[in-house]
Design a protein around this motif. Structure first.
Motif, PDB file in Angstrom:
ATOM      1  N   GLY A 159       5.893 -14.192  13.236  1.00  0.00           N
ATOM      2  CA  GLY A 159       5.062 -13.733  14.335  1.00  0.00           C
ATOM      3  C   GLY A 159       5.717 -13.734  15.702  1.00  0.00           C
ATOM      4  O   GLY A 159       5.020 -13.792  16.715  1.00  0.00           O
ATOM      5  N   ILE A 160       7.052 -13.659  15.759  1.00  0.00           N
ATOM      6  CA  ILE A 160       7.733 -13.586  17.053  1.00  0.00           C
ATOM      7  C   ILE A 160       7.621 -12.161  17.588  1.00  0.00           C
ATOM      8  O   ILE A 160       7.949 -11.199  16.895  1.00  0.00           O
ATOM      9  N   THR A 161       7.173 -12.019  18.836  1.00  0.00           N
ATOM     10  CA  THR A 161       6.975 -10.712  19.467  1.00  0.00           C
ATOM     11  C   THR A 161       7.521 -10.761  20.891  1.00  0.00           C
ATOM     12  O   THR A 161       7.779 -11.842  21.430  1.00  0.00           O
ATOM     13  N   PRO A 162       7.673  -9.611  21.545  1.00  0.00           N
ATOM     14  CA  PRO A 162       8.075  -9.636  22.951  1.00  0.00           C
ATOM     15  C   PRO A 162       7.102 -10.421  23.830  1.00  0.00           C
ATOM     16  O   PRO A 162       7.498 -10.955  24.871  1.00  0.00           O
ATOM     17  N   GLU A 163       5.841 -10.497  23.408  1.00  0.00           N
ATOM     18  CA  GLU A 163       4.832 -11.185  24.213  1.00  0.00           C
ATOM     19  C   GLU A 163       4.933 -12.703  24.130  1.00  0.00           C
ATOM     20  O   GLU A 163       4.565 -13.403  25.076  1.00  0.00           O
ATOM     21  N   ASN A 164       5.407 -13.235  23.005  1.00  0.00           N
ATOM     22  CA  ASN A 164       5.430 -14.703  22.865  1.00  0.00           C
ATOM     23  C   ASN A 164       6.833 -15.283  22.714  1.00  0.00           C
ATOM     24  O   ASN A 164       6.993 -16.484  22.546  1.00  0.00           O
ATOM     25  N   VAL A 165       7.872 -14.435  22.793  1.00  0.00           N
ATOM     26  CA  VAL A 165       9.217 -14.919  22.498  1.00  0.00           C
ATOM     27  C   VAL A 165       9.696 -15.959  23.505  1.00  0.00           C
ATOM     28  O   VAL A 165      10.338 -16.947  23.124  1.00  0.00           O
ATOM     29  N   VAL A 166       9.385 -15.792  24.774  1.00  0.00           N
ATOM     30  CA  VAL A 166       9.802 -16.773  25.776  1.00  0.00           C
ATOM     31  C   VAL A 166       9.161 -18.125  25.491  1.00  0.00           C
ATOM     32  O   VAL A 166       9.823 -19.177  25.532  1.00  0.00           O
ATOM     33  N   GLU A 167       7.884 -18.099  25.159  1.00  0.00           N
ATOM     34  CA  GLU A 167       7.170 -19.340  24.832  1.00  0.00           C
ATOM     35  C   GLU A 167       7.756 -19.980  23.573  1.00  0.00           C
ATOM     36  O   GLU A 167       7.919 -21.208  23.504  1.00  0.00           O
ATOM     37  N   ALA A 168       8.097 -19.170  22.584  1.00  0.00           N
ATOM     38  CA  ALA A 168       8.661 -19.696  21.346  1.00  0.00           C
ATOM     39  C   ALA A 168       9.997 -20.388  21.581  1.00  0.00           C
ATOM     40  O   ALA A 168      10.257 -21.481  21.056  1.00  0.00           O
ATOM     41  N   ILE A 169      10.844 -19.755  22.375  1.00  0.00           N
ATOM     42  CA  ILE A 169      12.157 -20.347  22.659  1.00  0.00           C
ATOM     43  C   ILE A 169      11.986 -21.669  23.405  1.00  0.00           C
ATOM     44  O   ILE A 169      12.641 -22.673  23.088  1.00  0.00           O
ATOM     45  N   ALA A 170      11.119 -21.686  24.401  1.00  0.00           N
ATOM     46  CA  ALA A 170      10.910 -22.898  25.191  1.00  0.00           C
ATOM     47  C   ALA A 170      10.325 -24.024  24.351  1.00  0.00           C
ATOM     48  O   ALA A 170      10.686 -25.197  24.510  1.00  0.00           O
ATOM     49  N   ASP A 191      11.311  -0.510  16.541  1.00  0.00           N
ATOM     50  CA  ASP A 191      10.857  -0.108  17.869  1.00  0.00           C
ATOM     51  C   ASP A 191      11.857  -0.681  18.861  1.00  0.00           C
ATOM     52  O   ASP A 191      11.878  -1.898  19.099  1.00  0.00           O
ATOM     53  N   PHE A 192      12.710   0.157  19.435  1.00  0.00           N
ATOM     54  CA  PHE A 192      13.806  -0.368  20.234  1.00  0.00           C
ATOM     55  C   PHE A 192      13.382  -0.789  21.636  1.00  0.00           C
ATOM     56  O   PHE A 192      14.117  -1.524  22.303  1.00  0.00           O
ATOM     57  N   GLY A 193      12.212  -0.386  22.067  1.00  0.00           N
ATOM     58  CA  GLY A 193      11.656  -0.990  23.275  1.00  0.00           C
ATOM     59  C   GLY A 193      11.379  -2.468  23.041  1.00  0.00           C
ATOM     60  O   GLY A 193      11.702  -3.322  23.879  1.00  0.00           O
ATOM     61  N   LYS A 194      10.809  -2.777  21.893  1.00  0.00           N
ATOM     62  CA  LYS A 194      10.541  -4.175  21.538  1.00  0.00           C
ATOM     63  C   LYS A 194      11.841  -4.932  21.307  1.00  0.00           C
ATOM     64  O   LYS A 194      11.979  -6.090  21.721  1.00  0.00           O
ATOM     65  N   VAL A 195      12.800  -4.308  20.624  1.00  0.00           N
ATOM     66  CA  VAL A 195      14.080  -4.976  20.368  1.00  0.00           C
ATOM     67  C   VAL A 195      14.756  -5.350  21.682  1.00  0.00           C
ATOM     68  O   VAL A 195      15.255  -6.477  21.851  1.00  0.00           O
ATOM     69  N   GLU A 196      14.774  -4.427  22.633  1.00  0.00           N
ATOM     70  CA  GLU A 196      15.431  -4.710  23.909  1.00  0.00           C
ATOM     71  C   GLU A 196      14.698  -5.811  24.670  1.00  0.00           C
ATOM     72  O   GLU A 196      15.339  -6.662  25.304  1.00  0.00           O
ATOM     73  N   ALA A 197      13.377  -5.818  24.632  1.00  0.00           N
ATOM     74  CA  ALA A 197      12.613  -6.877  25.290  1.00  0.00           C
ATOM     75  C   ALA A 197      12.902  -8.234  24.649  1.00  0.00           C
ATOM     76  O   ALA A 197      13.045  -9.249  25.355  1.00  0.00           O
ATOM     77  N   LEU A 198      13.005  -8.260  23.339  1.00  0.00           N
ATOM     78  CA  LEU A 198      13.339  -9.501  22.636  1.00  0.00           C
ATOM     79  C   LEU A 198      14.733  -9.988  23.015  1.00  0.00           C
ATOM     80  O   LEU A 198      14.958 -11.181  23.240  1.00  0.00           O
ATOM     81  N   LEU A 199      15.679  -9.051  23.106  1.00  0.00           N
ATOM     82  CA  LEU A 199      17.042  -9.418  23.472  1.00  0.00           C
ATOM     83  C   LEU A 199      17.105 -10.027  24.869  1.00  0.00           C
ATOM     84  O   LEU A 199      17.778 -11.036  25.088  1.00  0.00           O
ATOM     85  N   VAL A 200      16.429  -9.406  25.820  1.00  0.00           N
ATOM     86  CA  VAL A 200      16.413  -9.929  27.185  1.00  0.00           C
ATOM     87  C   VAL A 200      15.875 -11.353  27.202  1.00  0.00           C
ATOM     88  O   VAL A 200      16.432 -12.252  27.846  1.00  0.00           O
ATOM     89  N   ALA A 201      14.777 -11.581  26.480  1.00  0.00           N
ATOM     90  CA  ALA A 201      14.167 -12.906  26.454  1.00  0.00           C
ATOM     91  C   ALA A 201      15.088 -13.928  25.788  1.00  0.00           C
ATOM     92  O   ALA A 201      15.223 -15.065  26.264  1.00  0.00           O
ATOM     93  N   CYS A 202      15.729 -13.527  24.704  1.00  0.00           N
ATOM     94  CA  CYS A 202      16.629 -14.446  24.006  1.00  0.00           C
ATOM     95  C   CYS A 202      17.797 -14.838  24.887  1.00  0.00           C
ATOM     96  O   CYS A 202      18.188 -16.012  24.947  1.00  0.00           O
TER      97      CYS A 202
END
Length: 210
Positions: A159-170, A191-202
């Protein structure tokens, strides 16, 4: 970060171009993201450009070993009900593998060290589905596992998404994230919009933790 459930050569190449660390190809025939082994030749061309992980569910050893020997994948991911005894053939052959564990509670983690895996992947418990459900796991439990098992890398899935990835990492500070449904237009199509958002957060999360 690993983007799992890749079925298209064009998606795989785009992941390489974006600098994604790893991709996963699902070789379990009942998966919504199934990649027929005979159609996986495009992965061979990506050798050395991205870590190629083959996902298997209760598959035995013949197919995973063959795909490694043919240069299709680099690493095996055991994502079913495999036991440490099932994994020993890969350990004895020197083939790197990950073991995924569907987490309901702390008892599910008791045998994590017994597999000899390069890393443990924690995913949502999904009987008969084996991942890719978009359901999250108990992040506190994952964090405690890391604190108590510092030498065993943990990959966080579920369930990792661009919306919760920052919270998950922290919350967890995992060695890596594994994302399937959270990076898709539909199963098997990224969905490469989502992939790029995930990459930025990671990348921002990794910098903050260093």
């Amino acid at each position: 970060m690993k983007i799992c459930g890749v079925t298209l050569a064009s998606d795989a190449q785009r992941l390489v171009d974006l600098g994604v660390d790893a991709l996963g190809a699902n070789f379990w025939p009942q998966s919504k993201r199934y990649l027929e082994p005979a159609e996986a030749g495009f992965l061979r061309e990506l050798s050395g450009k991205i870590l190629r992980v083959g996902v298997f569910v209760n598959a035995g050893s013949d197919l995973p070993r063959r795909l490694v020997e043919e240069g299709i994948i680099d690493v095996i991911q055991l994502h079913g009900d495999e036991t440490p005894e099932d994994a020993r053939v890969f350990l004895d052959a020197g083939i790197p593998f990950l073991k995924a564990i569907g987490v309901r509670g702390v008892n599910d983690l008791a045998a994590a060290h017994d597999f000899g895996a390069k890393a443990i992947l924690l995913d949502a418990h999904a009987p008969g589905v084996y991942g890719g459900t978009g359901q999250t796991i108990d992040w506190d439990l994952a964090r405690r596992f890391i604190e108590e098992n510092a030498t065993l890398p943990l990959i966080l899935a579920g369930g990792i998404t661009p919306e919760n990835v920052v919270e998950a990492i922290a919350a967890v500070r995992p060695a890596a994230l594994d994302v399937a449904s959270g990076a898709e237009i539909r199963p098997g199509v990224k969905d490469f919009g989502k992939v790029e958002a995930l990459l930025v957060a990671c990348r921002s999360g990794s910098n903050e933790g260093s």
